[in-house]
Design a protein around this motif. Structure first.
Motif, PDB file in Angstrom:
ATOM      1  N   GLN A 225       0.810  -1.211   0.000  1.00  0.00           N
ATOM      2  CA  GLN A 225       0.000   0.000   0.000  1.00  0.00           C
ATOM      3  C   GLN A 225       0.849   1.269   0.000  1.00  0.00           C
ATOM      4  O   GLN A 225       0.442   2.278  -0.546  1.00  0.00           O
ATOM      5  N   LEU A 226       2.037   1.193   0.624  1.00  0.00           N
ATOM      6  CA  LEU A 226       2.860   2.387   0.800  1.00  0.00           C
ATOM      7  C   LEU A 226       3.915   2.608  -0.276  1.00  0.00           C
ATOM      8  O   LEU A 226       4.254   3.751  -0.574  1.00  0.00           O
ATOM      9  N   ALA A 227       4.432   1.543  -0.829  1.00  0.00           N
ATOM     10  CA  ALA A 227       5.569   1.651  -1.745  1.00  0.00           C
ATOM     11  C   ALA A 227       5.145   2.226  -3.092  1.00  0.00           C
ATOM     12  O   ALA A 227       4.015   2.039  -3.543  1.00  0.00           O
ATOM     13  N   ARG A 228       6.110   2.893  -3.719  1.00  0.00           N
ATOM     14  CA  ARG A 228       5.852   3.493  -5.033  1.00  0.00           C
ATOM     15  C   ARG A 228       6.534   2.722  -6.157  1.00  0.00           C
ATOM     16  O   ARG A 228       6.616   3.215  -7.268  1.00  0.00           O
ATOM     17  N   CYS A 229       7.032   1.539  -5.841  1.00  0.00           N
ATOM     18  CA  CYS A 229       7.656   0.690  -6.846  1.00  0.00           C
ATOM     19  C   CYS A 229       7.002  -0.680  -6.780  1.00  0.00           C
ATOM     20  O   CYS A 229       6.258  -0.972  -5.844  1.00  0.00           O
ATOM     21  N   PRO A 230       7.263  -1.543  -7.750  1.00  0.00           N
ATOM     22  CA  PRO A 230       6.673  -2.892  -7.713  1.00  0.00           C
ATOM     23  C   PRO A 230       7.113  -3.671  -6.476  1.00  0.00           C
ATOM     24  O   PRO A 230       8.228  -3.489  -5.968  1.00  0.00           O
ATOM     25  N   ILE A 231       6.225  -4.548  -6.013  1.00  0.00           N
ATOM     26  CA  ILE A 231       6.468  -5.397  -4.852  1.00  0.00           C
ATOM     27  C   ILE A 231       6.301  -6.842  -5.298  1.00  0.00           C
ATOM     28  O   ILE A 231       5.325  -7.177  -5.962  1.00  0.00           O
ATOM     29  N   LEU A 232       7.246  -7.685  -4.903  1.00  0.00           N
ATOM     30  CA  LEU A 232       7.106  -9.124  -5.123  1.00  0.00           C
ATOM     31  C   LEU A 232       6.947  -9.755  -3.748  1.00  0.00           C
ATOM     32  O   LEU A 232       7.847  -9.682  -2.907  1.00  0.00           O
ATOM     33  N   ILE A 233       5.793 -10.353  -3.504  1.00  0.00           N
ATOM     34  CA  ILE A 233       5.513 -11.017  -2.234  1.00  0.00           C
ATOM     35  C   ILE A 233       5.678 -12.509  -2.456  1.00  0.00           C
ATOM     36  O   ILE A 233       4.954 -13.112  -3.236  1.00  0.00           O
ATOM     37  N   VAL A 234       6.667 -13.090  -1.777  1.00  0.00           N
ATOM     38  CA  VAL A 234       7.010 -14.495  -1.966  1.00  0.00           C
ATOM     39  C   VAL A 234       6.223 -15.340  -0.981  1.00  0.00           C
ATOM     40  O   VAL A 234       6.262 -15.103   0.215  1.00  0.00           O
ATOM     41  N   LYS A 235       5.533 -16.340  -1.508  1.00  0.00           N
ATOM     42  CA  LYS A 235       4.763 -17.265  -0.657  1.00  0.00           C
ATOM     43  C   LYS A 235       5.564 -18.508  -0.394  1.00  0.00           C
ATOM     44  O   LYS A 235       6.400 -18.902  -1.150  1.00  0.00           O
TER      45      LYS A 235
END
Length: 149
Positions: A139-149
């Protein structure tokens, strides 16, 4: 594609998966890898149970903060050695404060192109009540996020 990748290191199994994923991506893209740990600041509610009345000298809190930071730096240095062994350039940084906002702010300041984090850290039940760090970062970041499961 991505030249600066940030990975959150928190000591959890998911954090380890995120680290391995970020390292693979950094190697493949020739990116610099930023290894980041956010340490909570010790406060009386963190040290003593609710309702406890205690006086803790400032020097004790300072010592505790120093010990937490030294442990985090040691962990990050060990990870940085793994990064260098793979031929990847890396940096380490220990941040203070609330993890999601600290990571998002640091990423913006450093011009990070991608943030890699685990889907669940070490916070357990507290995380279910307050929302996951990875969700807050997204929600806060201004760049892409990769969330690893």
């Amino acid at each position: 594609m991505f030249k600066k990748i940030l990975v959150g290191i928190d000591g959890s199994a998911m954090g380890d998966k995120a680290f391995n994923t970020a390292l693979t991506l950094a190697k493949g893209w020739g990116a610099e890898l930023f290894l980041v740990h956010v340490m909570p600041m010790p406060t009386l509610p963190n040290v003593f149970p609710p309702g406890a009345i205690a006086y803790v000298p400032e020097s004790v809190l300072q010592d505790l903060t120093r010990e937490i930071k030294e442990k985090a730096e040691k962990t990050l240095e060990e990870r940085l050695n793994q990064v260098k062994e793979k031929g990847v350039t890396g940096q380490i940084k220990v941040l203070k404060g609330e993890p999601a906002s600290a990571i998002a702010s640091f990423a913006q300041e450093e011009g990070i192109d991608l943030i890699v984090v685990g889907s669940r850290g070490i916070s357990g039940v507290k995380e279910l009540m307050l929302g996951s760090v990875s969700h807050k970062i997204s929600q806060l970041a201004r760049c892409p996020i990769l969330i690893v499961k």
